[in-house]
Design an enzyme around this catalytic site. Structure first.
Site, PDB file in Angstrom:
ATOM      1  N   GLY A  11      11.166   2.129  -6.110  1.00 25.78           N
ATOM      2  CA  GLY A  11      10.340   1.229  -5.326  1.00 25.78           C
ATOM      3  C   GLY A  11       9.395   0.480  -6.255  1.00 25.78           C
ATOM      4  CE  LYS A 131       1.911   6.274   6.249  1.00 26.58           C
ATOM      5  NZ  LYS A 131       1.775   5.286   5.172  1.00 26.58           N
ATOM      6  CE  LYS A 230      -1.937   7.612   6.516  1.00 34.69           C
ATOM      7  NZ  LYS A 230      -2.946   6.534   6.525  1.00 34.69           N
ATOM      8  N   GLY A 342      -4.531   0.641  -0.398  1.00 32.21           N
ATOM      9  CA  GLY A 342      -4.788  -0.290  -1.490  1.00 32.21           C
ATOM     10  C   GLY A 342      -3.870  -0.023  -2.660  1.00 32.21           C
TER      11      GLY A 342
END
Length: 362
Positions: A11, A131, A230, A342
């Site tokens: 990625g 995730k 999460k 971020g």
């Protein structure tokens, strides 16, 4: 003595490029302070396939190519080899650490889930900011890593570079955690903060989209699915529970009205989207003795808007910031606050995991 770790980066979007920047920027300091030579030897994307060079790839050149909009196949250094898929490339080249940062897919975790499984099967350590795979299969993947004698680390999956998972698992080692409650999605927190300042939901959402905090399709955030993912990760890591999405009570913020916000303010409260896990009374759960199957769960798991009293540590966490409050037997309550997203912030979480792996290698 300097240790070399050969990295395969799967990625090369925002997060992958952020890690490449940190590796390039901090190379000399990592060698001096940690005795680590982190060498990027492979990079893969869906567009370009799997590229590898035993002598290492030049991060600056990869970043230049990506910024120009070209495929990474434009990388022209001598000795670069290419395979069409990650599977073929990993089998042919191996690596010491796989860094998996493909896009999050909360439906089936792919393609990241297959990448992580393969690397662990090959005895490769894995670091991920993705995730999907760990929300859906953390228990399976952690067990596989243990069998193969390698590490699977995922600091960046919950609050980017803010050290929340390492705090829970290492900083609070020995403490019995009773409950977790957190603001784990910056988009919804930004919207609710704007609503607390008088804007209605649709206006706040449009502003979040204009600023890049919300996607064109914001449903994963505003409907609570991101925070739910999460929550599943925290349940697996902290309580050893392989929860499924349907075992978490979920309600997003799309239905929150300005009238509800004002009513909460009149009672000295702030509405926040709170993800929570709480042990039921009289229940002990060991991370080495997982349960969680069947109707009687040992934890209550929820994602929902909650009107928190102003004295609650999460009530004044505003904007795109994230936070997690931990209740345990030794320190009562601990709150970790920091950025939850971020480019550079997420890359910091990956770098911290890389250094944790480096410390265990002889």
């Amino acid at each position: 003595m300097v240790k070399e770790l050969r990295l395969a980066l799967i990625g090369f979007g925002t997060v992958g490029q952020g890690l490449a920047e940190l590796l390039m920027e901090k190379r000399d300091w990592l060698r001096a302070a940690y005795g680590l030579d982190a060498r990027l030897v492979a990079v893969a994307t869906a567009r370009s396939g799997f590229l590898a060079r035993a002598e290492g790839l030049d991060e600056a050149e990869l970043l230049r190519i990506a910024a120009s909009g070209q495929p990474l196949t434009a990388y022209a250094a001598a000795g670069v080899k290419r395979w069409p898929t990650v599977r073929e490339g990993l089998v042919a080249t191996g690596a010491d650490v796989l860094v998996e940062v493909t896009g999050t897919n909360l439906r089936d975790g792919e393609p990241g889930l297959s990448h992580i499984r393969q690397a662990l099967e090959q005895g490769i350590h894995v670091i991920t900011a993705n995730k999907g795979p760990v929300a859906l299969a953390a228990h399976e993947l952690l067990a596989l890593a243990a069998r193969k004698g390698v590490q699977l680390r995922m600091e960046a999956t919950v609050m980017a570079g803010t050290p929340v998972l390492s705090t829970l698992l290492e900083g609070l080692a020995g403490a019995r955690i009773r409950a977790l409650s957190g603001i784990l999605n910056g988009t919804t927190n930004y919207i609710l903060t704007a609503m607390s300042q008088g804007r209605d939901y649709s206006e706040a959402l449009l502003e979040a989209q204009r600023l890049g905090y919300a996607e064109a399709d914001p449903s994963a955030d505003v409907e609570g699915y991101d925070a739910l993912a999460k929550t599943l990760i925290l349940a697996a890591l902290v309580f050893g529970l392989p929860l499924r999405a349907e075992q978490v009570q979920r309600r997003g913020i799309a239905g929150v009205t300005q009238e509800e916000v004002r009513a909460a303010q009149a009672q000295r409260r702030r509405i926040k989207l709170v993800a929570s896990l709480r042990l039921r009374e009289g229940v002990e759960v060991s991370a080495t003795s997982p349960s969680g199957q069947g109707p009687a769960l040992p934890v209550e798991a929820r994602v929902e808007p909650v009107a928190l009293p102003l004295e609650h540590p999460l009530a004044r966490v505003d904007g795109v910031m994230n936070a997690l409050t931990v209740e345990c037997d030794t320190l009562d309550s601990v709150t970790v606050i920091g950025p939850g997203a971020g480019r550079r912030q997420t890359a910091q979480g990956l770098l911290a995991d890389l250094l944790a792996i480096a410390r265990t290698r002889t």
